[in-house]
Design a protein around this motif. Sequence first.
Motif, short mmCIF file in Angstrom:
data_model
loop_
_atom_site.label_atom_id
_atom_site.label_comp_id
_atom_site.label_asym_id
_atom_site.label_seq_id
_atom_site.Cartn_x
_atom_site.Cartn_y
_atom_site.Cartn_z
N ARG A 18 25.52 -62.01 -37.12
CA ARG A 18 24.34 -61.15 -37.06
C ARG A 18 24.76 -59.73 -36.66
O ARG A 18 25.77 -59.54 -35.99
N SER A 20 24.72 -57.27 -34.40
CA SER A 20 24.41 -57.17 -32.99
C SER A 20 25.62 -56.59 -32.25
O SER A 20 26.76 -56.89 -32.61
N THR A 45 19.50 -59.32 -39.90
CA THR A 45 18.80 -58.33 -39.08
C THR A 45 17.40 -58.86 -38.83
O THR A 45 16.45 -58.44 -39.47
N ASN A 50 18.75 -55.59 -34.05
CA ASN A 50 19.68 -55.88 -35.15
C ASN A 50 19.59 -54.79 -36.22
O ASN A 50 20.62 -54.35 -36.74
N ILE A 51 18.38 -54.37 -36.53
CA ILE A 51 18.17 -53.34 -37.55
C ILE A 51 18.80 -52.02 -37.08
O ILE A 51 19.47 -51.33 -37.85
N PHE A 54 22.55 -52.27 -37.38
CA PHE A 54 22.91 -52.18 -38.80
C PHE A 54 22.91 -50.71 -39.24
O PHE A 54 23.84 -50.25 -39.89
N LYS A 74 22.95 -57.36 -45.67
CA LYS A 74 22.07 -57.97 -44.66
C LYS A 74 21.11 -58.96 -45.31
O LYS A 74 20.65 -58.76 -46.43
#
Length: 183
Positions: A18, A20, A45, A50-51, A54, A74
């Motif tokens: 992920r 992160s 994400t 997470n977004i 990214f 993603k």
Amino acid sequence: MHEFNPKNKKTQVISIGRFSEEKNLEFGINVISKLNFPYHIIGNTKTKSNILYFEKLESKIKKLELKSKINLLKNIDRHKLVDYMNNSKVYFHCSNETFGISVVESIAAGCIPIVPNTTAHKETVPKDDLRYKENDENDAKMKIEAALRGDFDKYLHELQEHIKKFSEENFHQSFLKIVESLN
């Protein structure tokens, strides 16, 4: 482990996890920036953090002008993820893990794993040659280059035999033995 079918391996590297902070993916970008091979970072994400992470990685790749070499993917479907594993020569893991299922799956897909010499990686990847000194970009780079050259191909069959102990079937059998021993 049965869904993998290694195909024609491309001279490319993948990382899976992920998006992160604790996955240490900037480390992967730093290492690959010194190499001339395609690198795919694949992850999910699912949360706002997470977004944001990214987007931070995207910005770093753009700033370093690495978009032609480093590809962030993603939330891809499982079939596409398995295709990336089946077609990649090297799996590069950037963080410590309690148990990294993506490492085991990548071995099942015929990837050579390059992982930190820490935590559960010592159990899932029992070959010292395939573990780099934690956060040592040069050591990781040299091991990835060696893996891409085929220097570690000799370990693949042994690794694939080794990961059978992590299969779902073995997990169920071990669990049943523990339950039966309680009676």
